[in-house]
Enzyme design. Structure first.
Site, short mmCIF file in Angstrom:
data_model
loop_
_atom_site.label_atom_id
_atom_site.label_comp_id
_atom_site.label_asym_id
_atom_site.label_seq_id
_atom_site.Cartn_x
_atom_site.Cartn_y
_atom_site.Cartn_z
N ALA A 1 31.99 -28.32 -10.41
CA ALA A 1 31.56 -27.38 -9.38
C ALA A 1 30.06 -27.14 -9.52
O ALA A 1 29.48 -27.32 -10.60
CB ALA A 1 32.32 -26.06 -9.50
N GLY B 1 27.18 -24.11 -8.53
CA GLY B 1 26.96 -22.76 -8.04
C GLY B 1 25.48 -22.48 -7.83
O GLY B 1 24.64 -23.39 -7.88
N GLY B 2 25.16 -21.21 -7.59
CA GLY B 2 23.78 -20.84 -7.30
C GLY B 2 22.88 -20.90 -8.52
O GLY B 2 21.67 -21.04 -8.38
N MET B 3 23.46 -20.74 -9.72
CA MET B 3 22.65 -20.69 -10.93
C MET B 3 22.86 -21.89 -11.85
O MET B 3 22.00 -22.20 -12.67
CB MET B 3 22.96 -19.41 -11.71
CG MET B 3 22.55 -18.15 -10.98
SD MET B 3 20.77 -18.00 -10.91
CE MET B 3 20.64 -16.75 -9.61
N ALA B 4 24.01 -22.55 -11.76
CA ALA B 4 24.34 -23.60 -12.71
C ALA B 4 25.33 -24.57 -12.09
O ALA B 4 25.96 -24.29 -11.07
CB ALA B 4 24.90 -23.01 -14.00
N THR B 5 25.46 -25.71 -12.74
CA THR B 5 26.45 -26.72 -12.36
C THR B 5 27.40 -26.91 -13.54
O THR B 5 26.98 -26.93 -14.70
CB THR B 5 25.79 -28.05 -12.01
OG1 THR B 5 24.88 -27.83 -10.91
CG2 THR B 5 26.81 -29.09 -11.61
N VAL B 6 28.70 -27.04 -13.25
CA VAL B 6 29.72 -27.22 -14.28
C VAL B 6 30.21 -28.66 -14.24
O VAL B 6 30.57 -29.18 -13.18
CB VAL B 6 30.90 -26.25 -14.09
CG1 VAL B 6 31.94 -26.47 -15.18
CG2 VAL B 6 30.40 -24.81 -14.10
N LYS C 1 28.42 -26.28 -18.78
CA LYS C 1 27.68 -25.58 -17.72
C LYS C 1 26.20 -25.66 -18.04
O LYS C 1 25.75 -25.19 -19.09
CB LYS C 1 28.11 -24.12 -17.62
CG LYS C 1 27.26 -23.30 -16.67
CD LYS C 1 27.77 -21.89 -16.51
CE LYS C 1 29.01 -21.87 -15.65
NZ LYS C 1 29.39 -20.49 -15.24
N ASP D 1 30.16 -9.37 -12.66
CA ASP D 1 30.35 -10.25 -11.50
C ASP D 1 31.81 -10.70 -11.43
O ASP D 1 32.10 -11.90 -11.34
CB ASP D 1 29.42 -11.45 -11.61
CG ASP D 1 29.26 -12.19 -10.28
OD1 ASP D 1 29.54 -11.57 -9.23
OD2 ASP D 1 28.86 -13.37 -10.29
#
Length: 669
Positions: free
Chosen positions: A25, A27-32, A47, A141
């Site tokens: 996946a 996201g806005g801050m990181a990739t997994v 991550k 969050d």
């Protein structure tokens, strides 16, 4: 797995250990990524932070510190952190790989969940978050994207009651908060789940996570979030301005206990929510037990009298036996796939639930078919007895769940903390003290006395449970803060946060304080005021436009001229001095001070040295008279015979002369 876009990291090995095999996946801050730990031969999730964040030193440092804290957080419902490091300058985390889907994926597929499924997932979420709260961590969050639903032991995620739930991304929001704000200065947060206090002042504690968990429960039950809007800021402020609607207003027929649970978790006032995830977890467990009652009542309905059947008015309805010599009669308990309290994992059970795990159906041996007479009657009697026993057990269980284990909470309101604690202990309860609050209603509850309690007076409570009390801070008053030297914007924000009205008074010139800085307050700092009272701020206008010149040492006539040329007025006062007469000795205000036009400057002017009054030394021996005058600071000139008597002096006796003036003495017989 999302591998639509080419990713240069796929296939690479990080730190000679973690071989990336695919992207999970972004996201806005990181990739997994999915990766293989080649040292331990296990699949992990890696991550890695986006390059746009790597240049932010504050974010990277906070991210690293949070990773170390989370790594020490061990709980079966928390996604474990195994390692952290950097790859090409980008921080990364190595975490437990959870085989399953996010709660967001499940909701996208199914829209909403059944009450039993929703509470089963929420219970494990709260168990994880409660462990973090005990360790001093706040998630900040909580949302479906950060909740992973692992495959159930039976395979897949279809049976959500048995699925294992894990919460991810503890602390990442805090790292983002420390370094990232939007154009308006507000914290970037997932606005659909953001707590009101995070919107208003950016403050977050354990109760902030409780609010977000309540919104997640609302979404699981209704298939939607409570608020929507064209802009994120509109959604965020709806959390501040509105109460979250009850789920049954969206999905009619939902049990009232779920409405109460959502309302408790999402109160806009943090002090009215459970103090942390552990407190909400207890209420969720109670709610799950309450939902189990409905299934118990459905089972007993099979044993009620049936109209139209002979003997049904006082007989128990019997389920026909299955025609087989080895068959067993199935007595309905709770339908397969529905919730039983024993389905709850052992780490999340209430004390009354024990450690046994009941099967969905109980089996009772049935007599062989074909018997008649005595054996048929005996079989019917045995079966009837067994069913009657089951009825007693079911009814007894239902009574215990709905009534037996509950009692009424005592009334602790307005009692002192010691009195409330003593009364609660006498009735078998423990007291938890929440955050104290001001009493906003009349009559005012005295400071230190119980203002609120949960559960409330005479409300149902499990015997031996805990009662949370909120102590009164008395009437709401706030001391005027020390604001001298602060800028207007800061001072105004400080006063408004205390619910005080700000008024701007007439400004004053200041040689030391820049324009717009607070010089003083009215009332003074430390004065206690009620909300709505007014505080007047006196602000600096900066330095005055005319600077006073240095006039010390000038002749007073020159000083008057200089002041008049600058539009200032002179005032004078005299003073004896060794300086020549009419010399300016001092001035007020001092040189360099800023003043307005027509301001007055006071000059201290010398009158010259002090005058000496001459004594009468005639008829005294001449030498003696000369010595007396010299002691007064004048010079003596002797005419005639100095060994004779002084007959005349000039100036004469009583005259005033300046120091070192010459006095003539005439001496003869």
């Amino acid at each position: 797995m999302d591998t639509t876009v080419a990713d240069t990291l796929i296939g690479t090995t990080i730190d000679g250990r973690y071989r990336i095999t695919g992207r999970v996946a972004r996201g806005g801050m990181a990739t997994v990524y999915r990766a293989t730990d080649e040292r331990l031969e296990r699949t992990v999730a890696l991550k890695i932070i986006h390059p746009s964040q790597a240049t932010n030193v504050h974010f990277v440092d906070r991210f690293t510190d949070e990773a170390k804290t989370i790594a020490r957080l061990t709980h079966p419902n928390v996604v474990a952190v195994y390692d952290q490091g950097r790859h090409q300058g980008l921080p990364y985390l190595v975490m437990e790989f959870v085989q399953g889907r996010t709660l967001r994926d499940l909701l996208a597929q199914r829209t909403r969940l059944s009450p039993v499924e929703a509470l089963a997932i929420l219970e494990q979420m709260l168990a994880a978050i409660a462990a973090a709260h005990r360790a001093g961590l706040v998630h900040r969050d909580v949302k479906p994207e950060n909740v992973l639903v692992a495959e159930a032991p039976s395979g897949g995620t279809a049976d959500l009651v048995d699925a294992v739930v894990k919460v991810a991304d503890f602390g990442l929001a805090r790292a983002i908060e420390a370094s990232t704000v939007d154009d308006t200065g507000q914290l970037m947060a997932t606005v659909a789940y953001v707590a009101p206090e995070l919107v208003q002042n950016g403050q977050a504690d354990a109760r902030t996570d409780v609010y977000s968990a309540g919104i997640v429960l609302f979404e699981m039950l209704t298939g939607r979030v409570p608020y929507d809007g064209a802009e994120p800021i509109e959604v965020a402020w709806q959390h501040v301005d509105n109460d979250v609607p009850v789920p049954s207003s969206i999905v009619p027929g939902l049990p009232a206990i779920l409405d109460r649970l959502v309302a408790r978790a999402t109160r806009r006032d943090p002090g009215s929510r459970p103090t942390d995830a552990g407190g909400l977890l207890t209420e969720v467990q109670t709610a799950r037990d309450g939902l189990g009652v409905a299934h118990a009542e459905a089972a007993t309905a099979m044993m009620r009298p049936v109209p139209g059947v002979p003997g049904s008015t006082d007989a128990t309805r019997i389920v026909p036996a299955i025609p087989s010599a080895d068959a067993t009669a199935l007595v309905p308990a709770v339908p397969a796939g529905t919730y039983q309290s024993s389905h709850r994992p052992s780490w999340a059970r209430l004390p009354e639930q024990g450690n046994s795990r009941n099967a969905p159906y109980r089996q009772v041996a049935a007599p062989p078919v074909g018997g008649g007479g005595f054996f048929s009657d005996r079989r019917r009697l045995v079966l009837t007895s067994l069913v009657a026993v089951m009825a007693v057990v079911v009814l007894g269980s239902a009574w215990w769940v709905t009534m037996g284990r509950y009692t009424e909470a005592p009334t602790l309101l307005t009692m002192s903390q010691d009195q409330a604690t003593q009364l609660a202990k006498q009735q078998g309860f423990d007291i938890l003290v929440g955050e104290s609050k001001f009493d906003l209603n009349e009559p005012i509850v005295p400071k230190g006395s119980v203002l609120e309690q949960s559960p409330g007076p005479q409300e149902k409570i499990v015997k031996g449970d805990k009662i949370t009390v909120i102590l009164s801070l008395g009437p709401e008053v706030h001391a005027v803060p020390e604001l001298e030297g602060q800028e207007l914007t800061f001072a105004k924000a400080q006063l408004e946060s205390l619910k005080l009205v700000v008024k701007q008074g007439k400004g004053l010139y200041s040689d030391t304080a820049p324009e717009g800085v607070v010089l003083s307050t009215d009332p003074k700092a430390g004065t206690e005021l009620k909300p709505g009272d007014t505080v007047t701020l006196v602000l600096s206008k900066g330095k005055a436009p005319i600077t006073i010149p240095d006039l010390v040492g000038e002749n007073v006539n020159n000083a008057r001229t200089i002041l008049a040329q600058r539009g200032l007025k002179a005032a004078e006062q005299s003073q004896e001095s060794n300086e020549p007469a009419d010399t300016v000795l001092a001035q007020s205000p001092k040189a360099g001070t800023g003043v307005e036009k027509n301001a007055q400057v006071t000059l201290t002017v010398s009158k010259g040295p002090a005058q000496i009054t001459l004594p009468d030394v005639t008829n005294q021996p001449c030498t003696q008279a000369a010595a007396a005058l010299q002691q007064l600071g004048v010079q003596v000139q002797t005419n005639g015979d100095p060994n004779q008597t002084t007959r005349q002096m000039n100036p004469g006796p009583g005259s005033q002369v300046a120091p070192q003036s010459v006095v003539q003495l005439v001496c003869f017989f």
